[in-house]
Motif scaffolding. Structure first.
Motif, PDB file in Angstrom:
ATOM      1  N   GLN A 438      -0.589  -4.794  -4.776  1.00  0.00           N
ATOM      2  CA  GLN A 438      -0.310  -5.999  -3.997  1.00  0.00           C
ATOM      3  C   GLN A 438      -0.661  -5.791  -2.522  1.00  0.00           C
ATOM      4  O   GLN A 438      -1.267  -6.660  -1.889  1.00  0.00           O
ATOM      5  N   ALA A 439      -0.295  -4.637  -1.981  1.00  0.00           N
ATOM      6  CA  ALA A 439      -0.626  -4.357  -0.579  1.00  0.00           C
ATOM      7  C   ALA A 439      -2.131  -4.361  -0.361  1.00  0.00           C
ATOM      8  O   ALA A 439      -2.623  -4.751   0.707  1.00  0.00           O
ATOM      9  N   GLY A 440      -2.878  -3.947  -1.389  1.00  0.00           N
ATOM     10  CA  GLY A 440      -4.332  -3.889  -1.266  1.00  0.00           C
ATOM     11  C   GLY A 440      -5.030  -5.226  -1.275  1.00  0.00           C
ATOM     12  O   GLY A 440      -6.241  -5.300  -1.051  1.00  0.00           O
ATOM     13  N   ARG A 441      -4.274  -6.306  -1.545  1.00  0.00           N
ATOM     14  CA  ARG A 441      -4.910  -7.633  -1.513  1.00  0.00           C
ATOM     15  C   ARG A 441      -5.359  -7.994  -0.106  1.00  0.00           C
ATOM     16  O   ARG A 441      -6.253  -8.821   0.072  1.00  0.00           O
ATOM     17  N   ALA A 442      -4.707  -7.436   0.905  1.00  0.00           N
ATOM     18  CA  ALA A 442      -5.117  -7.704   2.291  1.00  0.00           C
ATOM     19  C   ALA A 442      -6.123  -6.653   2.731  1.00  0.00           C
ATOM     20  O   ALA A 442      -6.139  -5.529   2.242  1.00  0.00           O
ATOM     21  N   GLY A 443      -6.961  -7.045   3.677  1.00  0.00           N
ATOM     22  CA  GLY A 443      -7.939  -6.106   4.215  1.00  0.00           C
ATOM     23  C   GLY A 443      -9.054  -5.785   3.257  1.00  0.00           C
ATOM     24  O   GLY A 443      -9.672  -4.736   3.342  1.00  0.00           O
ATOM     25  N   ARG A 444      -9.349  -6.685   2.321  1.00  0.00           N
ATOM     26  CA  ARG A 444     -10.346  -6.375   1.304  1.00  0.00           C
ATOM     27  C   ARG A 444     -11.774  -6.367   1.835  1.00  0.00           C
ATOM     28  O   ARG A 444     -12.676  -5.942   1.161  1.00  0.00           O
ATOM     29  N   SER A 445     -11.994  -6.835   3.032  1.00  0.00           N
ATOM     30  CA  SER A 445     -13.347  -6.764   3.604  1.00  0.00           C
ATOM     31  C   SER A 445     -13.497  -5.554   4.509  1.00  0.00           C
ATOM     32  O   SER A 445     -14.440  -5.459   5.280  1.00  0.00           O
ATOM     33  N   GLY A 446     -12.553  -4.634   4.444  1.00  0.00           N
ATOM     34  CA  GLY A 446     -12.625  -3.420   5.240  1.00  0.00           C
ATOM     35  C   GLY A 446     -11.888  -3.496   6.559  1.00  0.00           C
ATOM     36  O   GLY A 446     -11.805  -2.508   7.281  1.00  0.00           O
TER      37      GLY A 446
END
Length: 918
Positions: A438-446
């Motif tokens: 879930q935390a990884g859903r943000a910042g997916r463009s680096g």
């Protein structure tokens, strides 16, 4: 007094991040938040700046108990294997990717060599491209076949949303390749007129395990040309296939492999997971094949700021005068409001459908006070929506029309929601795997990202926000699944026989328990053996024998009484607690009251209303020991593992004030009980241990009850379970053990492996339980340590200090190391060790419905016998008559086979307790 409770949480797996975490305090800024979201052209603020703004309000800084900083990490490039077609490499480069990351190239190499492989790297590390490169290359090769479809691929996703998202991504990537690659979704939402085209012409079919089980495999002759050319099977988010669901999927994959062999195909399995412990072992258990592992993540990662947030105590008091914290729902709604006002694109993940709807409603109301245009940029996303509603929300999310979203885990998995700046997690999701997912859903463009975990008022969440090392410095949990569970295996053997007669050569494919089950399926007249093998003998569809998600039963339709409009559905197993008479139901921001739950017609009639409260169901549970497989001395007490029968009944519901959670009242319900045969771990204590712990007869019930609540709440730290996967009961004098006993059981027929995991980690599990209770700052118990909102006994009695002393004494006698290492003993064949005395009715609580009849056992002097009562049980079990004292274990149909499917009385069927001891 027996008590039962449903813990909170569930656990999975993610490998520790390669970067060394740097932990330090964060200076809290005093600037006020902006009144309107910044314009789209504004520069994105750093995660630390966003957090500073969130903590600028009164007393907000004190709510952060810990901040973890994960620094950015550079990437490592490689080159694609030279066997990847140049056209595919060109298409990838046209999408903006010049070179693959090292782990992508390594995974592609294994796939091209014909070896099954699991890619277990971080979120947004490019796993999709790692398996798509060899798949698309193979499809170009296959396009040169005479029929134009010489190589096909099957993609399996755990959710429809993920399959639809991946189909969009494949179409975009493969656009330069023309019609040689033809991706298509095939699931329950696919129009009938499109399905034949998919079967005949699609080269890359995206579906889910449910559709594979119910639609594709039973109709395999219609899929013959596709299966004959099947080169690759992609299993995305494979870490979600755990417990009973994972065990079912494992058998579905074995059925797929068997049919592929029939058509002359031997597909390579490509598995992907952002979070997996021992990924090759788990993948091998899932597929039944040797699987290579790629887990060295070579992708770059932006800065991640991860804050642990504990809501403040309120002036309100809960049951027994316990202090009450502000709810995670209200706190999350505040944070989502503030982030939306800042223009920070955010997803708030919530455990329940109701919670997602409630956060959306509260956020919209508060945004309307700032700017009337903002509420329309926030929505809820959950399962149970109609297909057209889901697709519209997904389009709005991708287009950027939505700025804030309150979502269940339906959006957790892999869906590309690029451009998100922050994630708010309302309550620990149950596993470190889901937490990082879930935390990884943000910042997916680096870019940098902010993640905030808002603690619920329960033992596990409170423990975690004050012990951050349990989240950030611990290895991930093991994935638990048991394909040999007879309740899982039996219906799949029937389904396999209906697809193609089973032969002796097939039995090894389905596991060692198959040989024992076949004669019993014959005796039940479900299978008939002939010279060509075992045949399915019934007119009914064999695939309908089981629901692979472990729910069972027909979904209950939620219908608006005034118009007859279908609002959505709820699983049959959850209907008693979710849509009982008087329940509050939320749908797309609208509130409804359930007027009537019709169990015969599987329908809940609702009408729109605006009550100032939410509802929470309560239930009672009793447990009978069927067989003890293993037992270990813990001092003079014992730790046991075996098979039990659980009887559960929803008896009432609480009305709680919105936002504060204050209890407004309790209403009785008249719903039928349900029974479940499953696996359990239990521990007993003796008179000497109670004396050493200074627990007197008046304190005993409360001490056991408190220990049970807290231990169930802590188990998800040690097993890959969700709070709805397990349940528990505590009894001051149990008729089968003849001692004070605490049970924790799997909430699935035949067990799911969670209780077994608890047995093998019992010392660490109960030590953490004792620490969680002892370290809580409350005086006599609260929701953060020993109280449960689902306690069917109203959290009475509870004795906090007695629970600490009791667990301390129990652990003093615990053997060193794993529970079963060298100390486990095979138990006597019978689970009942002595004759029961005449029943008594001492301790019955007058005026409360659902109290069970007192158990039978000898008089133990000053420790009175009391009736079994409960807290909360898992949402699993079939309706059955209520228990009444000691009883004979009834005959059951073949494991996993509905009773109505049996034509004649069957012999004794293999129950879970018939399996060899672990």
């Amino acid at each position: 007094m027996a008590f039962n409770h449903l813990p909170a949480a569930m656990h999975d797996a993610l490998r520790p991040l390669s970067a060394t975490p740097v932990t330090h305090s964060v200076p809290m800024a005093k600037n006020l938040r902006p009144r309107r979201p910044p314009e789209s052209g504004d520069t994105r603020p750093s995660p630390g700046t966003v957090l500073d703004r969130l903590t600028a309000g009164a007393n907000r800084a004190a709510r952060i108990t810990h901040t973890e900083h994960l620094p950015p990490r550079p990437g490592r490039h490689a080159v694609w294997p030279d066997r990847i077609r140049p056209e595919v490499i060109n298409a990838i480069q046209q999408s903006g990717i010049e070179h693959p990351w090292a782990h992508q190239a390594a995974a592609a190499e294994y796939a091209l060599d014909g070896e099954s492989v699991v890619i277990a790297t971080g979120t947004a590390s490019g796993k999709s491209l790692a398996y798509l490169a060899p798949v698309l290359s193979a499809q170009l090769d296959g396009s040169e076949a005479p029929n134009g479809r010489g190589a096909t691929a099957l993609y399996l996703a755990p959710t429809k949303a993920l399959a639809a998202d991946q189909c969009r991504a494949v179409k975009e990537l493969a656009a330069p390749l023309g019609h040689r690659v033809r991706p298509a979704v095939y699931d329950g939402d696919t129009p009938v007129e499109e399905r034949e085209w998919v079967r005949q012409y699609a080269t890359y079919v995206l579906t889910n395990p449910d559709m594979l089980h119910r639609g594709i495999l039973p109709s395999h002759p219609r899929w013959a040309s596709f299966l004959r050319s099947l080169r690759y099977v992609v299993i995305d988010e494979c870490h979600t296939y755990r417990g009973v669901f994972g065990s079912h999927v494992a058998q579905v994959l074995r059925r797929l492999r068997r049919l592929c062999a029939r058509y002359g195909a031997n597909p390579v399995f490509l598995l992907a997971s952002a979070t997996a412990a021992e990924p090759s072992v788990a993948a091998g258990r899932l597929t039944g094949l040797p699987v290579q592992e790629v887990s060295d993540d070579a992708s770059p990662r932006g800065e991640l700021v991860f804050a642990l947030w504990e809501p403040p105590l309120t002036e309100l008091h809960g049951e027994k005068g316990a202090p009450v914290r502000r709810t995670a729902t209200a706190e999350t709604a505040d944070l989502l409001t503030d982030l939306t006002v800042q223009g920070v694109r955010t997803v708030a993940f919530v455990r329940s459908r109701r919670g997602a709807e409630l956060i959306s409603v509260i956020t919209k109301e508060r945004l309307a006070e700032v700017d009337r245009s903002l509420p329309q940029r926030v929505a809820a996303y959950r399962g149970g929506y109609l297909p057209e509603e889901r697709r519209a929300l997904e389009r709005a999310l991708h287009s950027g029309e939505l700025l804030g979203l309150a979502a269940t885990t339906a959006l957790e998995l892999g869906v590309d929601v690029s451009g998100l700046d922050a994630v708010v997690i309302a309550g620990y999701p149950g596993t470190r795997a889901s937490l990082w997912q879930q935390a990884g859903r943000a910042g997916r463009s680096g870019q940098g990202a902010l993640a905030v975990l808002v603690a619920r008022d329960d033992p596990l969440d409170t423990f975690l926000v004050h012990h951050p090392e349990a989240l950030f410095h611990q290895p991930v949990e093991s994935t638990v699944l048991d394909p040999d569970n007879p309740y899982v295996l039996a219906p799949h053997l029937c389904a396999a026989a209906a697809e193609l007669p089973l032969t002796e050569a097939d039995l090894e494919l389905f596991g060692p328990a198959t040989g024992e089950l076949m004669p019993q399926l014959e005796s039940a007249r479900l299978l008939r053996r002939r010279s060509s093998g075992w045949h399915w003998t019934r007119r009914e569809r064999a695939a309908d024998l089981t629901d692979i998600r472990g729910e069972g039963g027909r979904p209950v339709q939620i219908v608006e009484a005034a118009t007859g409009r279908l609002l959505g559905t709820v699983d049959e197993s959850a209907a008693h607690s979710a849509v009982h008479d008087g329940a509050v139901h939320l749908h797309q921001g609208r509130t409804y009251l359930v007027k009537h739950l019709d169990l015969e017609d599987s329908a809940a009639l609702v009408e729109e209303a605006n009550p100032p409260y939410s509802t929470t169901a309560r239930d009672t549970t009793s447990v009978s020991v069927l067989e003890t497989d293993i037992e270990i001395p813990w001092g003079t007490g014992r730790l046991c593992y075996g098979s039990v029968e659980v009887t559960n009944q929803v008896v009432s519901f609480l009305r709680r004030k919105l936002i504060t959670g204050e209890v407004l009242g309790e209403t009785k319900l008249d719903l039928p009980p349900r029974t479940l045969r499953t696996r359990a771990v239990w521990w007993t204590v003796t008179e000497d241990q109670l004396d050493a712990a200074r627990v007197n007869p008046e304190q005993l019930g409360g001490a056991l009850h408190a220990a049970e609540h807290a231990s169930i709440g802590m188990l998800p730290l040690f097993a890959t379970c969700d709070r709805w996967d397990i349940g528990g009961v505590s009894v001051p004098l149990h008729p089968d053990t003849l001692l004070p006993t605490v049970f924790v059981y799997d909430g699935h027929p035949g067990g799911a492996g969670f209780a077994e995991r608890a047995f093998h980690t019992a010392r660490e599990w109960l030590t953490a339980t004792r620490e969680a209770i002892a370290s809580c700052e409350c005086e006599a118990g609260c929701p953060s340590c020993i109280q449960s909102p689902k306690c069917g006994n109203g959290n009475d009695p509870l004795h906090k200090r007695g629970a600490v002393r009791l667990l301390t004494e129990l652990l003093r006698g615990a053997p060193e190391g794993a529970a079963a290492d060298g100390a486990a003993q095979e138990a006597p064949e019978s689970g009942r060790d002595g004759a029961a005395a005449e029943p008594t009715r001492e301790g019955a609580e007058p005026g409360r419905e659902g109290a069970q009849r007192p158990g039978e056992g000898p008089d133990q002097g000053s420790r009175p016998q009391v009736p079994q009562r409960s807290s909360s049980a898992p949402r699993r079990a079939a309706e059955a008559p209520a228990p009444g004292g000691p009883r004979e274990v009834p005959e059951a149909p073949a494991p996993g086979v509905p009773r109505e499917m049996a034509e004649a009385p069957a012999p004794e069927w293999p129950l879970p307790e018939d399996r060899p001891s672990p």
